[in-house]
Write a protein that holds these residues in place. Structure first.
Motif, mmCIF file in Angstrom:
data_model
loop_
_atom_site.group_PDB
_atom_site.id
_atom_site.type_symbol
_atom_site.label_atom_id
_atom_site.label_comp_id
_atom_site.label_asym_id
_atom_site.label_seq_id
_atom_site.Cartn_x
_atom_site.Cartn_y
_atom_site.Cartn_z
ATOM 1 N N UNK A 99 -18.284 -119.047 64.120
ATOM 2 C CA UNK A 99 -18.478 -120.405 64.638
ATOM 3 C C UNK A 99 -17.213 -121.233 64.719
ATOM 4 N N UNK A 100 -16.123 -120.803 64.112
ATOM 5 C CA UNK A 100 -14.857 -121.536 64.121
ATOM 6 C C UNK A 100 -13.860 -120.807 65.022
ATOM 7 N N UNK A 101 -13.294 -121.545 65.989
ATOM 8 C CA UNK A 101 -12.477 -120.905 67.020
ATOM 9 C C UNK A 101 -11.147 -121.632 67.169
ATOM 10 N N UNK A 102 -10.095 -120.839 67.434
ATOM 11 C CA UNK A 102 -8.781 -121.379 67.738
ATOM 12 C C UNK A 102 -8.396 -120.908 69.146
ATOM 13 N N UNK A 103 -8.045 -121.850 70.014
ATOM 14 C CA UNK A 103 -7.579 -121.545 71.372
ATOM 15 C C UNK A 103 -6.099 -121.895 71.468
ATOM 16 N N UNK A 104 -5.310 -121.015 72.040
ATOM 17 C CA UNK A 104 -3.914 -121.284 72.362
ATOM 18 C C UNK A 104 -3.780 -121.036 73.865
ATOM 19 N N UNK A 105 -3.302 -122.056 74.596
ATOM 20 C CA UNK A 105 -3.256 -121.991 76.059
ATOM 21 C C UNK A 105 -1.840 -122.285 76.536
ATOM 22 N N UNK A 106 -1.387 -121.478 77.481
ATOM 23 C CA UNK A 106 -0.109 -121.712 78.157
ATOM 24 C C UNK A 106 -0.397 -121.772 79.648
ATOM 25 N N UNK A 107 -0.062 -122.872 80.274
ATOM 26 C CA UNK A 107 -0.240 -123.060 81.710
ATOM 27 C C UNK A 107 1.123 -123.259 82.334
ATOM 28 N N UNK A 108 1.351 -122.567 83.454
ATOM 29 C CA UNK A 108 2.624 -122.717 84.154
ATOM 30 C C UNK A 108 2.366 -122.953 85.637
ATOM 31 N N UNK A 109 3.107 -123.905 86.193
ATOM 32 C CA UNK A 109 3.033 -124.173 87.615
ATOM 33 C C UNK A 109 4.433 -124.242 88.202
ATOM 34 N N UNK A 110 4.595 -123.667 89.378
ATOM 35 C CA UNK A 110 5.873 -123.720 90.097
ATOM 36 C C UNK A 110 5.549 -124.038 91.541
ATOM 37 N N UNK A 111 6.377 -124.882 92.160
ATOM 38 C CA UNK A 111 6.194 -125.118 93.584
ATOM 39 C C UNK A 111 7.495 -125.541 94.235
ATOM 40 N N UNK A 112 7.562 -125.275 95.520
ATOM 41 C CA UNK A 112 8.753 -125.594 96.304
ATOM 42 C C UNK A 112 8.296 -125.905 97.722
ATOM 43 N N UNK A 113 8.942 -126.855 98.351
ATOM 44 C CA UNK A 113 8.626 -127.231 99.728
ATOM 45 C C UNK A 113 9.925 -127.390 100.501
ATOM 46 N N UNK A 114 10.000 -126.746 101.650
ATOM 47 C CA UNK A 114 11.117 -126.906 102.567
ATOM 48 C C UNK A 114 10.573 -127.428 103.882
#
Length: 148
Positions: A99-114
Motif C-alpha cells: 500500500x505504500x509507494x514511491x514514484x521517481x519521475x524524469x521528464x525531458x523535452x527538447x524542441x527547435x524551430x527554424x
C-alpha cells in the motif's frame, strides 16, 4: 495570416499553399522487475517541415471563381519552417511496503524551430534534435499507507 499595408493602412488576408512533411514515432516500454518494482519509459520524437508557395490575398470573398476570389500578393519570400520536438518520460515505481509507494519521475523535452525548411534529411533532423538543449524535470512522490 494577416498583413497590414503600411502605406495604405489596409488589412490583407493572405493565404498560401503548404507542402508539409511530418515524421514521428511513439514508443513505450513497461518492464516489471519484480512484484514491487516497475519501470516505464515513453519517448516521442517528432519532426515536421514545410514550405509555403503561391501566396495570395483575399480579393472578393463571395466570388464563385477561385481566380476572382484570390488575387496574387506581392510577398518577397513566403519561406517555410522546420519544427523538431522530443518528449520522454521515465517512471520508476517501487512499492516498498504493501500500500505504500514511491514514484521517481524524469521528464525531458527538447524542441527547435527554424523559419526555413532546410535541406537536411529527416534522419539529420532527428540527429539535430538531440543536440538541442533539454528541459529536464525530476519529480518524487511518496505515499505511506497508515494501518490502525
Amino acid at each position: 495570416m494577416t498583413r497590414s499595408g503600411s502605406a495604405t493602412g489596409t488589412t490583407h488576408y493572405t493565404f498560401a499553399h503548404l507542402d508539409q512533411k511530418t515524421v514521428s514515432l511513439t514508443g513505450r516500454i513497461d518492464y516489471t522487475l519484480n512484484t514491487t518494482l516497475t519501470v516505464q519509459l515513453y519517448a516521442q520524437p517528432f519532426v515536421s517541415k514545410g514550405t509555403y508557395s503561391s501566396v495570395r490575398q483575399l480579393a472578393a470573398s463571395r466570388a464563385v471563381d477561385y481566380d476572382a476570389r484570390y488575387a496574387p500578393y506581392a510577398f518577397a519570400n513566403p519561406g517555410g519552417f522546420n519544427f523538431k520536438q522530443f518528449n520522454s518520460n521515465l517512471v520508476v515505481r517501487w512499492e516498498y511496503r504493501p500500500g505504500s509507494v514511491l514514484f521517481v519521475v524524469w521528464t525531458q523535452g527538447r524542441q527547435d524551430f527554424l523559419s526555413a525548411m532546410g535541406t537536411r534529411s529527416f534522419a539529420g533532423d532527428f540527429h539535430d534534435l538531440f543536440d538541442t538543449h533539454p528541459d529536464n524535470t525530476f519529480l518524487v512522490k511518496a505515499s505511506y499507507w497508515l494501518s490502525w
